[in-house]
Structure formats: structure tokens, C-alpha cells
Write an enzyme that holds these catalytic residues in place. Structure first.
Site, PDB file in Angstrom:
ATOM      1  N   PHE A  28       0.866  -1.180   0.000  1.00  0.00           N
ATOM      2  CA  PHE A  28       0.000   0.000   0.000  1.00  0.00           C
ATOM      3  C   PHE A  28       0.902   1.228   0.000  1.00  0.00           C
ATOM      4  CE2 PHE A  28      -2.371   3.264   2.472  1.00  0.00           C
ATOM      5  CZ  PHE A  28      -3.494   3.374   1.650  1.00  0.00           C
ATOM      6  N   TRP A  66       0.543  -4.668   2.802  1.00  0.00           N
ATOM      7  CA  TRP A  66      -0.869  -4.775   2.423  1.00  0.00           C
ATOM      8  C   TRP A  66      -1.582  -5.696   3.404  1.00  0.00           C
ATOM      9  CZ3 TRP A  66      -4.308  -2.360  -0.380  1.00  0.00           C
ATOM     10  CH2 TRP A  66      -5.540  -2.976  -0.591  1.00  0.00           C
ATOM     11  N   GLY A  69      -7.730  -7.571   4.588  1.00  0.00           N
ATOM     12  CA  GLY A  69      -8.708  -7.472   5.669  1.00  0.00           C
ATOM     13  C   GLY A  69     -10.017  -6.909   5.170  1.00  0.00           C
ATOM     14  N   ASP A 155     -11.696  10.638  13.237  1.00  0.00           N
ATOM     15  CA  ASP A 155     -12.571  10.151  12.157  1.00  0.00           C
ATOM     16  C   ASP A 155     -12.812   8.659  12.384  1.00  0.00           C
ATOM     17  OD1 ASP A 155     -14.075   9.783   9.902  1.00  0.00           O
ATOM     18  OD2 ASP A 155     -12.408   9.940   8.481  1.00  0.00           O
TER      19      ASP A 155
END
Length: 261
Positions: A28, A66, A69, A155
Site C-alpha cells: 500500500f 498490504w 482485511g 474520524d
């Protein structure tokens, strides 16, 4: 990154995230992600940080392992793992020290009130209920010592909680993080996801007692967040969402003993 890597956008609001693949390898990649990713990675709060590179134009690229999930469903937020991970984050001294070293100023109730008031003036919202709620915010600023502020994710939407195949839980997307009253995170989590009857046990797992003071602070932060969301959807003419947040705002103000006109 070398030869043979395929890059594709990973979605997300900022458009700064990518998935890189080569054979069965997958990582990622994100541009200009949170500078304290290393601390979050070391504490197992986010997927493992593999490397960081600064580009010639000043952008910083990070690569993380990565995670195969899935996002938590709304109902799964009422889960000990969520309470425990949020508690671990709020108690992390390393995270707080790093945040302070970077010169981040605490997010105070005064600042939140100023921000939403200015925003409502900017978009010239004519809703008397929003005006009334803003006045309530101003009249009921909570008192909580900045000495007890923690790093808040800010958030805590269920989409940001990722559970992997080994059942390890991560909280991702730290772009909005702030040093603030822990009630800033607790309020939206409890009001949006946790049935009232479970608040006491959820907070018990998190590690605090449910007190009048905590409830008052959560009410205040949730009123602020409801107004923020109403303003956001107002600009986009998304009236169903405005109605949803207005209803929650009404409920909380009523619960706080304020009789709305």
C-alpha cells in the site's frame, strides 16, 4: 520501485493512495501520509510501515504492508476489540510526544466553536435550528484540562477499522488526527454506533467510568460534529443526510436539557 510493479489507485477521499502489485507481492503506497506513521506502525495500530522515501519535489511516499482485511460493519463497533484499541491509542505517550514535537496545537472547544461558526457564516446557512445549536455550543463550552488531552483519531467511522484474517484490528487513515479531549473520539463512536444500554460496559472496556462530566463533554462534541455534518451536506444539497444529522442534533440537545424552539 524497480521493474514490474503495477500501480493502481486505492480509492479514498484524497486520491493520494495506491496499491502496488508485482506477482503475488502487494503493498500500500501513499503520498504525504501522516508523519507519525512510524510510531503508529511500531505500536501495531496501523499495518507495518516498510519504507519512506522523499521525492525531489518534496513529497514523501510511504509503503505499508498490504493487509488482506475487511472494514468493520457498523454493529461490530460494539466490540471489546474496538474499545481496547481506542484505549491503547489514547494512552500512547509515544504518539502524544511525537505529535507535540511536531508542533501540533491542541484542538480546544473554543477552536471547534469558532470553526463551525465561521463555516456557517461562510455558507450563509439560514436554518434557525443550526443557529440555536451554535449558540448552545458557545454557552456550554466544556472544561477539561489540556494536560489530559490525548492523540485523537478524529474520524472513527466504521470504514476506518480494518480486521485482518488473523483477527488483528487496525485503525487507518490518520490524516485528521488531533491532540484533543478523548471525548472528541468517544462521542461519535458511542452516539452513532453503541446502544445507550451498552455505553457503561463499552466504556468499562475502554477503561473509564461513565460520569456526568464525561457525558456532558460527549454531548458537546457530538453537537459540534452534527453541525459540521449538516453544513457539509448542506453545501452538497444532500437533504436526507441533513435530516439524519438534524434529528441526532435534536435528540442530543433535548437530552442535554435544552428545549429547542
Amino acid at each position: 520501485m524497480g521493474e514490474g510493479w503495477q500501480l493502481r489507485p486505492a480509492g479514498g477521499a484524497t486520491g493520494e493512495a495506491y496499491v502496488a502489485e508485482q506477482g503475488d507481492q502487494k503493498i500500500f503506497i501513499k503520498r504525504n501520509s501522516s508523519p507519525f506513521l512510524a510510531v503508529l506502525s511500531a505500536e501495531g495500530i496501523v499495518p507495518k510501515l516498510l519504507w519512506t522515501k522523499r521525492l525531489e519535489n518534496g513529497d514523501v511516499i510511504t509503503a505499508q504492508r498490504w493487509v488482506d482485511g475487511r472494514e468493520l460493519k457498523s454493529y461490530e463497533m460494539n466490540n471489546d476489540r474496538v474499545a481496547s484499541l481506542l484505549s491503547k491509542i489514547h494512552q500512547s505517550r509515544d504518539l502524544l510526544d511525537m505529535f507535540k514535537r511536531m508542533g501540533n496545537h491542541p484542538l480546544t472547544p473554543e477552536h471547534i466553536h469558532y470553526k463551525v461558526s465561521r463555516k456557517s457564516d461562510e455558507i450563509n446557512i439560514q436554518d434557525p435550528f443550526v443557529r440555536e445549536a451554535l449558540k448552545w455550543l458557545e454557552d456550554n463550552l466544556p472544561e477539561y484540562s489540556e494536560d489530559n488531552y490525548v492523540v485523537c483519531h478524529a474520524d472513527v467511522n466504521h470504514n476506518n477499522w480494518i480486521s485482518n484474517s488473523e483477527n488483528h484490528l487496525y485503525l487507518i487513515d490518520w490524516d485528521c488526527a488531533q491532540v484533543a479531549d478523548p471525548a472528541l473520539d468517544l462521542a461519535p463512536l458511542l452516539y452513532v454506533y453503541i446502544p445507550k444500554k451498552d455505553w457503561e460496559s463499552w466504556l468499562g472496556t475502554y477503561g473509564v467510568d461513565i460520569t456526568k462530566d464525561l457525558v456532558k463533554r460527549m454531548q458537546w462534541y457530538m453537537v459540534g460534529q452534527c453541525i459540521e455534518n449538516i453544513l457539509w451536506y448542506w453545501q452538497r444539497n444532500e437533504f436526507n443526510d441533513i435530516a439524519k444529522w438534524s434529528e441526532l442534533l435534536h435528540t442530543i440537545l433535548h437530552e442535554a436539557g435544552h428545549h429547542t424552539s
